[in-house]
Design an enzyme around this catalytic site. Structure first.
Site, short mmCIF file in Angstrom:
data_model
loop_
_atom_site.label_atom_id
_atom_site.label_comp_id
_atom_site.label_asym_id
_atom_site.label_seq_id
_atom_site.Cartn_x
_atom_site.Cartn_y
_atom_site.Cartn_z
N ASP A 1 -0.12 1.95 8.48
CA ASP A 1 -0.65 1.17 9.60
C ASP A 1 0.18 1.25 10.90
O ASP A 1 -0.34 0.94 11.97
CB ASP A 1 -0.77 -0.30 9.21
CG ASP A 1 -1.89 -0.54 8.20
OD1 ASP A 1 -2.70 0.38 7.99
OD2 ASP A 1 -1.94 -1.63 7.62
N ASP B 1 2.30 -0.75 11.98
CA ASP B 1 2.16 -2.06 12.63
C ASP B 1 3.43 -2.89 12.59
O ASP B 1 3.40 -4.08 12.91
CB ASP B 1 1.01 -2.84 11.97
CG ASP B 1 1.23 -3.03 10.47
OD1 ASP B 1 2.10 -2.35 9.89
OD2 ASP B 1 0.54 -3.88 9.88
N THR C 1 4.28 2.38 5.61
CA THR C 1 2.88 1.94 5.65
C THR C 1 2.13 2.84 6.62
O THR C 1 2.68 3.21 7.66
CB THR C 1 2.73 0.46 6.10
OG1 THR C 1 1.36 0.23 6.47
CG2 THR C 1 3.59 0.10 7.29
N GLY D 1 0.83 -1.21 0.00
CA GLY D 1 0.00 0.00 0.00
C GLY D 1 0.86 1.26 0.00
O GLY D 1 1.83 1.33 0.75
N ARG E 1 0.85 -4.99 -5.08
CA ARG E 1 0.94 -6.15 -4.19
C ARG E 1 1.09 -7.34 -5.14
O ARG E 1 0.10 -7.85 -5.66
CB ARG E 1 -0.32 -6.29 -3.34
CG ARG E 1 -0.59 -5.09 -2.41
CD ARG E 1 -1.73 -5.40 -1.47
NE ARG E 1 -2.29 -4.23 -0.82
CZ ARG E 1 -1.79 -3.66 0.28
NH1 ARG E 1 -0.70 -4.12 0.84
NH2 ARG E 1 -2.39 -2.61 0.81
N ARG F 1 -6.32 -2.93 8.85
CA ARG F 1 -6.89 -4.27 8.72
C ARG F 1 -6.53 -5.12 9.94
O ARG F 1 -7.34 -5.87 10.45
CB ARG F 1 -6.31 -4.90 7.45
CG ARG F 1 -7.10 -6.03 6.91
CD ARG F 1 -6.68 -6.41 5.51
NE ARG F 1 -5.35 -5.97 5.12
CZ ARG F 1 -4.98 -5.75 3.87
NH1 ARG F 1 -5.84 -5.92 2.90
NH2 ARG F 1 -3.76 -5.38 3.57
N ASP G 1 5.16 -5.16 5.90
CA ASP G 1 5.66 -6.49 6.25
C ASP G 1 5.71 -7.45 5.06
O ASP G 1 6.64 -8.25 4.93
CB ASP G 1 4.88 -7.11 7.42
CG ASP G 1 3.37 -7.05 7.21
OD1 ASP G 1 2.93 -6.53 6.17
OD2 ASP G 1 2.65 -7.54 8.08
O1 F6P Z 1 -1.60 -1.56 4.74
C1 F6P Z 1 -2.13 -0.32 4.50
C2 F6P Z 1 -3.61 -0.40 4.22
O2 F6P Z 1 -4.05 0.90 3.91
C3 F6P Z 1 -4.45 -1.02 5.31
O3 F6P Z 1 -4.76 -0.13 6.37
C4 F6P Z 1 -5.66 -1.45 4.53
O4 F6P Z 1 -6.32 -2.49 5.19
C5 F6P Z 1 -5.07 -1.92 3.24
O5 F6P Z 1 -3.85 -1.22 3.09
C6 F6P Z 1 -5.93 -1.68 2.01
O6 F6P Z 1 -5.25 -2.19 0.91
P1 F6P Z 1 -5.68 -1.95 -0.62
O7 F6P Z 1 -5.41 -0.53 -0.95
O8 F6P Z 1 -4.81 -2.89 -1.38
O9 F6P Z 1 -7.12 -2.27 -0.68
#
Ligand code: F6P
Length: 327
Positions: free
Chosen positions: A132, A134, A130, A15, A76, A176, A107
């Protein structure tokens, strides 16, 4: 120990997060400062597999420190999870002469880099990017500060309309598997309750808190819900509560990808700049298979093995404060 690295490849993966561009800029300029060639790999691991590799110079990264997103784009990658995909990626890296890698991501990014190193041995360093926050091994990841500020700004605006109409809002923020954005934007935005994946609050506890608020004449309520809440997202919670509530007019706002874009805060720009320079200096000094972190305002290098599978835990103090202040 100084290594013989001469060509550094940099890419963003997973992301996107505000501040990634500042990190790219820092990696590129630090590489040039230390007389190394530097290449941008487009679209994360997908671009590595497709051979989308471009030479970068100091001017290629001009005017990007203030921009959200990532000029190198991100993905991704599913193909990089396969051995064949990683072999294609390695062939392209070898062909371009790149002899060290800097990845900017979360991660999934450094798990991929770890496997890639085990298979092909290219010295690699990862910068935590990120929203997050996390990742174990760092107090802050790039993008978290900006995303949380964006969430707080949105919560403040929602509060204006919530007060005007005596409404109850369930506001869903990203995360998430992580409650970092939620707990911090909840405290800063004055939420009545914050629901995060790491907490054990039950539906009944949440609903009785709202009942108590009604009895103590609280007219409007903001509940911040992390995307990964174990008791349901904002829509689920609003639906369940509306089945038993007859005193609040209920609304839901999902902040979603709004939190991923926008101008990075000064904090994220400086963090990204420090980490970008550290990545290049670390590689030159022989650091490898390491994720950069910031601990107590000092740059640190974490061995992949020591942080893989671990998580940056929410501190109990934040949970305690949120509880005390939400009466
Ligand atoms: O990891 C960052 C994040 O924004 C999370 O908070 C979220 O759950 C996820 O990516 C959403 O991913 P995507 O943009 O691939 O839907």
């Amino acid at each position: 120990m100084e290594t013989k690295i001469s060509k550094i490849g940099v890419f963003t993966s997973g992301g996107d997060a505000p501040g990634m561009n500042a990190a790219i800029r820092a990696v590129v300029r630090a590489s040039i400062y230390y007389k190394k060639e530097v290449f941008g790999i487009m679209q994360g691991y997908d671009g590595m597999i497709a051979g989308e590799i471009v030479k970068l110079g100091a001017r290629s990264v001009g005017n990007i420190i203030q921009r959200g997103g990532t000029i190198l784009k991100s993905a991704r990658s599913q193909e990089f999870r396969t051995k064949e995909g990683r072999k294609k990626a390695f062939d392209n890296i070898k062909r371009s002469g790149i002899d060290a890698l800097v990845a900017i991501g979360g991660d999934g990014t450094f798990a991929g880099l770890n496997v890639f190193f085990e298979e092909f041995g290219i010295p690699s360093v990862c910068i935590p990017g990120t929203i997050d926050n996390d990742l174990a091994g760092t107090d802050y990841t790039i993008g978290f500060d900006t995303a949380t500020n964006t969430a707080v700004e949105a919560i403040d605006k929602i509060r204006d309309t919530a007060i005007s109409h005596n409404r109850l809002f369930f506001i869903e923020v990203m995360g998430r598997n992580s409650g970092y954005i939620a707990i911090n934007s909840g405290i800063a935005g004055g939420a009545v309750a914050t629901i995060i994946p790491e907490d054990t609050m039950t539906l009944e506890e949440l609903f009785s808190k709202l009942d108590e608020g009604e009895q103590s004449k609280r007219k409007s309520n903001l509940i911040v819900v992390a995307e990964g809440s174990k008791i349901g997202g904002a829509f689920d919670l609003a639906k369940k509560f509306s089945e038993r509530n007859n005193y609040f007019d209920i609304k839901v706002t999902i902040l979603g990808h709004l939190q991923r874009g926008g101008t990075p805060t000064y904090f994220d720009r400086v963090l990204a700049s420090k980490m970008g320079v550290a990545a290049v200096e670390g590689l030159i000094q022989g650091k490898n298979k390491a994720m950069i972190g910031i601990r107590n305002n000092q740059i640190v290098f974490n061995d992949f093995e020591t942080i893989m599978g671990s998580k940056h835990l929410i501190d109990d103090e934040s949970l305690r404060i949120a509880k005390i202040l939400s009466i």
